[in-house]
Scaffold this motif. Structure first.
Motif, PDB file in Angstrom:
ATOM      1  N   THR A 264      46.988  -9.856 -36.996  1.00 15.60           N
ATOM      2  CA  THR A 264      46.562 -11.248 -36.887  1.00 15.60           C
ATOM      3  C   THR A 264      45.098 -11.408 -37.281  1.00 15.60           C
ATOM      4  OG1 THR A 264      48.128 -11.577 -35.093  1.00 15.60           O
ATOM      5  CG2 THR A 264      46.402 -13.222 -35.326  1.00 15.60           C
TER       6      THR A 264
ATOM      7  N   GLU B 128      46.926 -15.343 -25.972  1.00  8.20           N
ATOM      8  CA  GLU B 128      47.629 -16.463 -26.617  1.00  8.20           C
ATOM      9  C   GLU B 128      46.697 -17.652 -26.797  1.00  8.20           C
ATOM     10  OE1 GLU B 128      51.229 -19.625 -25.653  1.00  8.20           O
ATOM     11  OE2 GLU B 128      51.116 -17.732 -24.572  1.00  8.20           O
TER      12      GLU B 128
ATOM     13  N   THR C 161      45.547 -19.155 -30.469  1.00  7.92           N
ATOM     14  CA  THR C 161      45.792 -20.560 -30.792  1.00  7.92           C
ATOM     15  C   THR C 161      44.501 -21.265 -31.172  1.00  7.92           C
ATOM     16  OG1 THR C 161      47.661 -20.599 -29.251  1.00  7.92           O
ATOM     17  CG2 THR C 161      46.756 -22.722 -29.919  1.00  7.92           C
TER      18      THR C 161
ATOM     19  N   HIS D   8      43.415 -20.061 -34.703  1.00  6.17           N
ATOM     20  CA  HIS D   8      44.219 -20.689 -35.751  1.00  6.17           C
ATOM     21  C   HIS D   8      43.808 -22.144 -35.961  1.00  6.17           C
ATOM     22  CE1 HIS D   8      46.971 -17.495 -36.715  1.00  6.17           C
ATOM     23  NE2 HIS D   8      47.248 -17.298 -35.446  1.00  6.17           N
TER      24      HIS D   8
ATOM     25  N   PHE E 138      53.099 -16.557 -40.287  1.00  7.55           N
ATOM     26  CA  PHE E 138      53.480 -16.324 -38.895  1.00  7.55           C
ATOM     27  C   PHE E 138      53.258 -14.838 -38.612  1.00  7.55           C
ATOM     28  CE2 PHE E 138      56.039 -19.738 -40.658  1.00  7.55           C
ATOM     29  CZ  PHE E 138      55.877 -20.755 -39.736  1.00  7.55           C
TER      30      PHE E 138
ATOM     31  N   MET F 128      54.478 -20.215 -32.267  1.00 11.07           N
ATOM     32  CA  MET F 128      54.065 -20.486 -33.643  1.00 11.07           C
ATOM     33  C   MET F 128      55.249 -21.051 -34.420  1.00 11.07           C
ATOM     34  SD  MET F 128      51.740 -17.297 -34.930  1.00 11.07           S
ATOM     35  CE  MET F 128      50.185 -16.875 -34.151  1.00 11.07           C
ATOM     36  N   TYR F 129      55.092 -22.250 -34.944  1.00  9.42           N
ATOM     37  CA  TYR F 129      56.144 -22.839 -35.769  1.00  9.42           C
ATOM     38  C   TYR F 129      55.588 -24.034 -36.521  1.00  9.42           C
ATOM     39  CZ  TYR F 129      56.699 -26.509 -32.198  1.00  9.42           C
ATOM     40  OH  TYR F 129      56.490 -27.552 -31.327  1.00  9.42           O
TER      41      TYR F 129
ATOM     42  N   GLY G 249      50.471 -24.000 -33.365  1.00  2.30           N
ATOM     43  CA  GLY G 249      50.128 -22.637 -32.993  1.00  2.30           C
ATOM     44  C   GLY G 249      50.144 -21.660 -34.150  1.00  2.30           C
ATOM     45  N   GLY G 250      50.402 -22.145 -35.355  1.00  2.29           N
ATOM     46  CA  GLY G 250      50.470 -21.272 -36.518  1.00  2.29           C
ATOM     47  C   GLY G 250      49.286 -21.473 -37.431  1.00  2.29           C
TER      48      GLY G 250
END
Length: 427
Positions: free
Chosen positions: A131, A197, A201, A204, A227, A234-235, A413-414
């Motif tokens: 990431t 997390e 977030t 990103h 992703f 994430m979506y 979240g992506g």
């Protein structure tokens, strides 16, 4: 036990007498005789003996029932203890889950809404490293954009980006170190996962804000979604729904080397049917296309970490389908949900498989990789049209139902990258 108690009572003379003044008289009773009919000299009445026998019998039955209940309680507690021990083994830090994989959808009994995937600490650290590299690549792309311009405004942007790179690296490394220190403490695992997390977030979102600042300087379709982690947060969501369709073509560029299975590139759910139209590769199974919960296996070989162009076409008449990889047809079939039109008014999600309308995401079925140029038509494309898409031809058409453009997609979240690599390499 009952017979011995009865014989003892029959042998007692008087209830309140002391043993020193008691004379024992025993009377033999036939096996098939009525014990209440036999009376000893000086004993109580037959009715008293009968009442005593009934009381003793009731006491024995109650004790028997109590013993049975206690046995059942012991069995339940043993089963619960076994489940607790098994769960502790499965969730132990650094441990590996036991047992085989489950089937699509119904095989996952645990509700993972709001949870991160329970990966071992080493795997989590590896994913975080990937990431971080992805975030750095995106920032470097933005930095490269600033270097291509000589204005003072872009020079200031370059300085800002460099500062943000340093700041973001420190934040992620801090979270990695915290996870490393706490990986042997199960009590801190959930808290640390929540912090990671939240940090990811935030990262990103900050990078996406920087990228949005350059939107006016690039074509609306020159971007891709990434992703990097197998999560359930994430979506991307397509703003438009699909209309009722009696035929379709779905095409996209895709890049992944996730194992086992790259997950779910897209899913379309309608009220009452979560699997109206789904593309999924789960576990060690081949990629599948689902239409109204009916399944066809697709002969794709794309999980190699390289960009591939794939297309799936379908018509409701006889359920005929075709699969294309990199511009060439690799398979076809029929009887896939024949005479079932694709229903309208649904939710189209990229990167997650829906168990409920617009939600119910499971991290184990999430897509891991990069995706771009997702287009949908309400007709079957010709082989020539598919080839034009796969070769990034200027004659390639955009989807007449869903066209790939930033304005048509919301990110949750992506992340998005402004540079789409595959077509740039081909051109």
């Amino acid at each position: 036990l009952l017979l011995l108690l009865l014989l003892s009572l029959l042998c007692l003379r008087g209830r309140g007498q002391g043993f020193g003044q008691t004379r024992f008289v025993c009377t033999s009773v036939p096996l098939d005789g009525d014990v209440c009919a036999a009376s000893a000299p000086g004993s109580g009445s037959a009715e008293e003996l009968k009442s005593t026998v009934l009381q003793l019998r009731e006491t024995v039955l109650q004790q028997k029932e109590t013993i049975m209940n206690q046995k059942e309680t012991i069995r339940e507690l043993t089963a619960k203890l076994g489940r607790c021990e098994s769960q502790s083994v499965l969730e132990a830090p650094g441990g590996e889950a036991k047992g085989g994989g489950a089937g699509r959808k119904g095989g996952f009994a645990k509700n993972t809404m709001g949870d991160l995937s329970r990966a071992p600490a080493a795997e989590t650290l590896s994913q975080l490293g990937q990431t971080l590299q992805s975030l750095k690549t995106r920032l470097e792309n933005l930095e490269q954009f600033s270097r291509m311009n000589s204005s003072s405004q872009t020079t200031n942007l370059k300085d800002i980006l460099q500062n943000k790179i340093d700041d973001l690296e420190k934040q992620v490394l801090s979270r990695v170190n915290s996870l490393e220190e706490a990986k042997f403490n199960p009590n801190n695992e959930s808290e640390e996962r929540g912090k990671i997390e939240s940090t990811l977030t935030s990262l990103h979102q900050r990078i996406s804000d920087l990228e949005k600042g350059q939107k006016d300087n690039r074509p609306p379709d020159r971007f891709q979604l990434t992703f990097p982690l197998r999560t359930n947060y994430m979506y991307a969501k397509v703003k438009k729904s699909l209309p009722e369709m009696y035929a379709f073509s779905v095409c996209m560029w895709i890049k992944s080397n996730a194992s086992p299975g790259m997950g779910t590139p897209f899913s379309y759910a309608v009220p009452g049917q979560a699997n109206e139209l789904v593309l999924i590769e789960w576990g060690n199974n081949p990629m599948e296309i689902l239409i109204n919960d009916k399944v066809a296996k697709l002969p794709f070989g794309i999980n190699d970490g390289k960009w591939h162009h794939i297309c799936v076409t379908w018509t409701t008449r006889d359920g005929v389908w075709e699969a294309y990889q990199d511009g060439t047809q690799t398979g076809n079939g029929e009887n896939l949900a024949p005479y079932h039109p694709i229903k309208p008014q649904g939710v189209l999600v990229l990167g997650q498989e829906q168990d409920t309308l617009g939600g119910g995401f499971d991290a184990t079925q999430a897509f891991v990789g990069e995706l771009a140029h997702f287009n949908v038509w309400d007709r079957k494309l010709s082989p020539g049209e598919v080839y034009s898409l796969a070769t990034c031809s200027t004659k390639a058409l955009s989807g007449n139902v869903i066209a790939w453009a930033e304005a048509n997609i919301d990110i949750y979240g992506g992340a998005t990258k402004w540079t789409f690599e595959a077509c740039r390499q081909l051109n």
